[in-house]
Design an enzyme around this catalytic site. Structure first.
Site: not given
Ligand SMILES: O=C(CO)[C@@H](O)[C@H](O)COP(=O)(O)O
Ligand SMILES: Nc1ncnc2c1ncn2[C@@H]1O[C@H](COP(=O)(O)OP(=O)(O)O)[C@@H](O)[C@H]1O
Length: 480
Positions: A75, A228
Site C-alpha cells: 500500500h 509481503d
Molecule cells: O497493510 C498491510 C496488509 O494489507 C500490512 O500487512 C503491510 O503489508 C505491512 O506488513 P508488515 O510490515 O506488518 O509485515
C-alpha cells in the site's frame, strides 16, 4: 548436488520494521545465507532508506545469485516526478492521516458495496488511493509534480533493474492500491483520477506471477515481486483450509481462494495472491508492537512479558485490552486510541495486563478470521508466522482464542523466502523447459500447538466475547 552446481536465488522482505534478505537453493528452498537491516520507526519515509537498507542487508550475500525477487510492505505511496525523482517521503500503510479521505471517497462513489464490487475492497486509510486523495487536498503543489505512482516493492524492483527500466508491479500488490481490479485484471484509472483531483499519473505494468521484470545490469533475473503477505502465502504453499495469521507490525489473517470476496463491511479485503488466485485478508494495525509497548510499560522485555503472561490465568482475570495504540484499521477507527477495560483491585496485576495484551492482539485477528469464514474461507488450521509468533505466551493463547488448531511453521523469514521462491519460479519459467508452477520447497514439518483444555477454550471464547462487547461499548462497532 555440489555447491558449485547449486542454483541460488534471493528473496527480499522490505517490511515496515526491517529489510531481510534470504539466499536459497532454487531447487530445494534450503536457506544458504541471510542478512537484515533495520528501518526507522516512522509512518513516512524516503524510499532511499529502503534502498540503503537493501544494500546493507544484502552486502556480500548475492555473489552467485541467479535471480532475485522483492516483496514489500503493501500500500505505501511512492510518488515520482517527470525525472523519476521522489516527490515526497512515501506514506506507509500504517499512516492514518488519510482516514477522512477514505470516508469521503467511499461516499462519493456510491458507498462501500460499490467499492467492494469495483476493486475487491472498501478504502481505508492504509490504501494508496486514499493517500493520493490526502495529497491532492493537502499538498496540491506537490501533487501537480507527480508523474508516476509506485508501491514500495515496485520502486525497489525498478531500482534493481537500473537506469531506463520500465516500472512494473504484480497483481497481488496492485490489488491493495484501491485503483486496480484484480477480478478484471485492469487498473481503474477513473477511480485514481477522481481521487487525485483529476490528475492521471502513470502506473506500473502488471506482470503475471512467473513473469520476469528484467535483469539487473549484472545480468541477475528480477522477478515481478509482490506484497509481503502475498509472498508469505507463496512461501507457505497454502492449500484450502490453511489460514495464515501473521504477527508483525501489522496483524494479518488470510488464506487463498479461487474467487474474490466483496465485503461491504470493509473487514475482508479481496486482494490477489502471487499465484493467480485471490488472497482474502483482514489486517489490524496493532500487532507485535502491542507486546513491545506493554513490555516497556511493565518495565520488562519480551521474554519478561512472556513470563508474566504465562503466569496469568487464560482470560486475564477479566481484563480486556483494545490495543488500538496507533489508531486501528480493522475495525476502521483511524483516530482511535487503546482502552483497558474491566479493572478491579483483584485483577489489577502485571501478569493479567501482560496476558490482556496478548489476548487483545489475538482477539482482533480472531474477529478477522470470523469475517473471512463468513465470506467463504475454510479454516481447518491457523499457521502462525511473523516476529511475534516466536512469543511463548502468544503460542499458549492462540489455540483457545482462534478456536481452531494452530501450527507454527519452522521459524523463518517467510516473506523473504516467498520472494525467493517467486524468483526461482521466474528463473525456471525463463528457460525452454520452464515450469508452469512454482518449485515445491516446503519440506520441514510445522509444529502443532497443543489443543486447548476445555477451561482454556472457554476462557478464549469469553475473551473474544468481552473484546466484541468492548468494541461496541467504547467505539459503537456492531457485533458481527
Ligand atoms: O497493510 C498491510 C496488509 O494489507 C500490512 O500487512 C503491510 O503489508 C505491512 O506488513 P508488515 O510490515 O506488518 O509485515
Ligand atoms: N519473541 C518475541 N515475542 C514477541 N514479539 C517478538 C518476538 N520476536 C520478535 N518480535 C517482534 O516482531 C516484530 C517484527 O516482526 P516482523 O514480522 O519482522 O515485522 P515486520 O514484517 O512488520 O517488519 C517486532 O515488533 C518484534 O518486537
Amino acid at each position: 548436488m555440489t555447491a558449485d552446481r547449486q542454483t541460488l536465488v534471493a528473496g527480499v522482505d522490505s517490511s515496515t520494521q526491517s529489510t531481510k534478505v534470504m539466499v536459497c537453493d532454487a531447487d530445494t528452498g534450503e536457506v544458504i545465507r541471510s542478512g537484515r537491516a533495520e528501518h526507522p520507526d516512522t509512518t513516512e519515509v524516503d524510499p532511499q532508506v529502503w534502498w540503503d537498507a537493501l544494500g546493507a542487508a544484502s552486502g556480500g550475500l548475492l555473489s552467485g545469485v541467479r535471480a532475485v525477487g522483492i516483496a514489500g510492505q503493501q500500500h505505501g505511496m511512492v510518488t515520482l516526478d517527470e525525472k523519476n525523482s521522489v516527490v515526497r517521503p512515501a506514506l506507509l500503510w500504517n499512516d492514518t492521516r488519510s482516514g477522512q479521505a477514505a470516508a469521503d471517497l467511499t461516499d462519493e462513489l456510491g458507498g462501500p458495496q460499490v467499492w467492494a464490487d469495483a476493486v475487491g475492497a472498501v478504502p481505508v486509510a492504509s490504501f494508496t488511493i486514499t493517500k493520493l486523495r490526502w495529497m491532492a487536498e493537502h499538498e496540491p503543489g506537490l501533487a501537480d509534480r507527480v508523474a508516476r505512482v509506485l508501491l514500495p516493492h515496485d520502486w525497489l524492483t525498478w531500482r534493481l533493474l537500473g537506469d531506463g527500466a520500465e516500472p512494473v508491479t504484480d497483481r497481488g500488490d496492485a490489488s491493495g492500491t484501491g485503483y486496480y481490479s484484480a477480478a478484471s485484471a485492469a487498473y481503474r484509472t477513473d477511480l485514481l483520477s477522481h481521487a487525485f483531483g483529476g490528475r492521471t499519473p502513470e502506473l506500473p505494468r502488471v506482470l503475471g506471477p512467473a513473469e520476469a521484470a528484467g535483469h539487473t545490469p549484472d545480468g541477475v533475473l528480477v522477478s515481478a515481486g509482490t506484497g509481503d503477505n502475498m509472498a508469505a502465502g507463496l512461501a507457505l504453499e497454502l492449500d484450502e483450509g490453511d489460514v495464515v495469521v501473521s504477527l508483525g507490525t501489522s496483524g494479518t489473517v488470510f488464506g487463498v481462494s479461487e474467487t474474490q470476496p466483496a465485503d461491504p463491511s470493509g473487514t475482508v479485503a479481496g486482494f490477489a495472491d502471487a499465484t493467480g488466485r485471490f488472497l482474502p485478508l483482514a489486517c489490524t494495525l496493532n500487532a507485535a508492537r502491542v507486546l513491545t509497548a506493554t513490555a516497556s510499560m511493565l518495565g520488562t522485555d519480551l521474554a519478561g512479558l512472556d513470563r508474566l503472561a504465562l503466569t496469568a490465568e487464560p482470560g486475564a482475570g477479566g481484563l480486556t485490552l483494545l490495543p488500538y495504540l496507533d489508531g486501528e484499521r480493522t475495525p476502521n477507527l483511524p483516530d482511535a486510541s487503546g482502552s483497558l477495560i474491566g479493572l478491579r483491585r483483584a485483577n489489577m496485576t502485571q501478569e493479567n495486563l501482560a496476558r490482556a495484551a496478548v489476548e487483545g492482539m489475538l482477539c482482533g485477528l480472531a474477529a478477522g478470521l470470523d469475517a473471512l469464514r463468513a465470506h467463504g474461507l475454510v479454516a481447518r488450521r491457523v499457521l502462525l508466522i511473523g516476529g511475534a509468533a516466536q512469543s511463548a505466551a502468544v503460542r499458549a493463547a492462540a489455540p483457545a482464542v482462534f478456536g481452531v488448531p494452530v501450527a507454527v511453521p519452522p521459524p523463518g523469514e517467510h516473506v523473504a523466502i516467498g520472494a525467493a521462491r517467486q524468483a526461482a519460479w521466474a528463473l525456471s519459467a525463463s528457460t525452454s523447459s520452464g515450469q508452469a508452477d512454482p518449485p515445491r520447497w516446503q519440506g520441514s514439518a510445522t509444529v502443532h500447538l497443543d489443543e486447548p483444555t476445555s477451561a482454556e477454550a472457554a476462557a478464549g471464547e469469553q475473551a473474544r466475547h468481552r473484546h466484541a462487547e468492548a468494541r461496541e461499548q467504547v467505539h459503537g462497532m456492531p457485533r458481527s
